[in-house]
Design a protein around this motif. Structure first.
Motif, PDB file in Angstrom:
ATOM      1  N   ALA A   1      -3.315   6.759 -17.160  1.00 44.87           N
ATOM      2  CA  ALA A   1      -1.958   7.139 -17.579  1.00 44.87           C
ATOM      3  C   ALA A   1      -1.517   8.427 -16.869  1.00 44.87           C
ATOM      4  O   ALA A   1      -0.378   8.522 -16.394  1.00 44.87           O
ATOM      5  CB  ALA A   1      -1.903   7.314 -19.095  1.00 44.87           C
ATOM      6  N   MET A   2      -2.414   9.390 -16.784  1.00 45.04           N
ATOM      7  CA  MET A   2      -2.092  10.639 -16.100  1.00 45.04           C
ATOM      8  C   MET A   2      -1.781  10.401 -14.630  1.00 45.04           C
ATOM      9  O   MET A   2      -0.887  11.046 -14.063  1.00 45.04           O
ATOM     10  CB  MET A   2      -3.215  11.642 -16.285  1.00 45.04           C
ATOM     11  N   ASN A   3      -2.488   9.466 -14.014  1.00 45.50           N
ATOM     12  CA  ASN A   3      -2.211   9.130 -12.603  1.00 45.50           C
ATOM     13  C   ASN A   3      -0.828   8.527 -12.445  1.00 45.50           C
ATOM     14  O   ASN A   3      -0.250   8.598 -11.362  1.00 45.50           O
ATOM     15  CB  ASN A   3      -3.274   8.177 -12.048  1.00 45.50           C
ATOM     16  N   PHE A   4      -0.293   7.939 -13.510  1.00 48.42           N
ATOM     17  CA  PHE A   4       1.073   7.412 -13.480  1.00 48.42           C
ATOM     18  C   PHE A   4       2.092   8.490 -13.843  1.00 48.42           C
ATOM     19  O   PHE A   4       3.273   8.196 -13.997  1.00 48.42           O
ATOM     20  CB  PHE A   4       1.206   6.220 -14.441  1.00 48.42           C
ATOM     21  N   GLY A   5       1.638   9.723 -14.035  1.00 51.09           N
ATOM     22  CA  GLY A   5       2.555  10.832 -14.334  1.00 51.09           C
ATOM     23  C   GLY A   5       2.835  11.041 -15.802  1.00 51.09           C
ATOM     24  O   GLY A   5       3.739  11.806 -16.161  1.00 51.09           O
ATOM     25  N   ILE A   6       2.069  10.403 -16.670  1.00 53.69           N
ATOM     26  CA  ILE A   6       2.281  10.531 -18.117  1.00 53.69           C
ATOM     27  C   ILE A   6       1.540  11.777 -18.619  1.00 53.69           C
ATOM     28  O   ILE A   6       0.388  12.007 -18.274  1.00 53.69           O
ATOM     29  CB  ILE A   6       1.792   9.272 -18.851  1.00 53.69           C
ATOM     30  N   THR A   7       2.209  12.568 -19.434  1.00 52.49           N
ATOM     31  CA  THR A   7       1.598  13.744 -20.053  1.00 52.49           C
ATOM     32  C   THR A   7       0.775  13.300 -21.247  1.00 52.49           C
ATOM     33  O   THR A   7       1.245  12.523 -22.081  1.00 52.49           O
ATOM     34  CB  THR A   7       2.683  14.741 -20.514  1.00 52.49           C
ATOM     35  N   ILE A   8      -0.465  13.800 -21.322  1.00 53.28           N
ATOM     36  CA  ILE A   8      -1.362  13.484 -22.429  1.00 53.28           C
ATOM     37  C   ILE A   8      -1.536  14.737 -23.275  1.00 53.28           C
ATOM     38  O   ILE A   8      -1.861  15.804 -22.744  1.00 53.28           O
ATOM     39  CB  ILE A   8      -2.751  13.020 -21.900  1.00 53.28           C
ATOM     40  N   ALA A   9      -1.312  14.623 -24.576  1.00 56.13           N
ATOM     41  CA  ALA A   9      -1.475  15.750 -25.508  1.00 56.13           C
ATOM     42  C   ALA A   9      -2.434  15.339 -26.615  1.00 56.13           C
ATOM     43  O   ALA A   9      -2.183  14.367 -27.320  1.00 56.13           O
ATOM     44  CB  ALA A   9      -0.119  16.162 -26.096  1.00 56.13           C
TER      45      ALA A   9
END
Length: 160
Positions: free
Chosen positions: A151-159
């Motif tokens: 998901a992070m590689n797709f630019g999604i922020t993870i919190a």
């Protein structure tokens, strides 16, 4: 006469294309930009339960449950079930598995949490926040972390 037929065919084709574009725009508008993925672990109990659910998630577009119906939610992931039995439930019956796998580029999905993360990636959400996912088995944790990295590689922020 042939010109009229051709013109009518072109008009019909243009109308079909217009409807398809309208549907795509409508679907894009209805997609959440940020989601909270909520389990039943200790962090859920200490953070979320102490406050009004809506107030706690005021900056979140949708709340997704991964364990049970313990909180008001928009989606409930229950991939252990073949059929959807509840409103808002995501089961094997209505989860877009092939589309998700094709989009994220893998099929390493071993829990409701992993399926929810991959689904969020597929929907192109901007941010995923996690609560109550601290009681995972080592296999579930590894799969979740893998899917978070994707998901992070797709630019999604993870919190977390």
């Amino acid at each position: 006469m042939n010109y009229k037929m051709l013109a009518l065919e072109k008009i019909e084709k243009t109308q079909e294309i217009s409807q398809e574009i309208s549907q795509e725009i409508s679907q894009e508008i209805s997609k959440p930009k940020s989601v909270a993925i909520v389990g039943t672990g200790e962090s859920w109990k200490s953070h979320v339960k102490s406050e009004n659910t809506r107030a706690f998630f005021k900056d979140i577009d949708e709340i997704w449950n991964i364990d049970d119906d313990h909180i008001e939610h928009h989606k409930f992931f229950n991939l252990g079930s073949k059929e959807t039995s509840k409103e808002k439930e995501i089961s094997q019956e209505n989860y877009p598995l092939q589309e998700v796998i094709s989009y994220v580029g893998h099929s390493y999905l071993n829990s409701n949490l992993a399926y929810a993360i991959a689904y969020g990636t597929f929907l192109k959400v901007k941010k995923m926040s996690f609560y109550g996912i601290d009681d995972l088995s080592s296999g579930e944790r590894a799969c979740a972390e893998f899917n978070m990295a994707i998901a992070m590689n797709f630019g999604i922020t993870i919190a977390i």
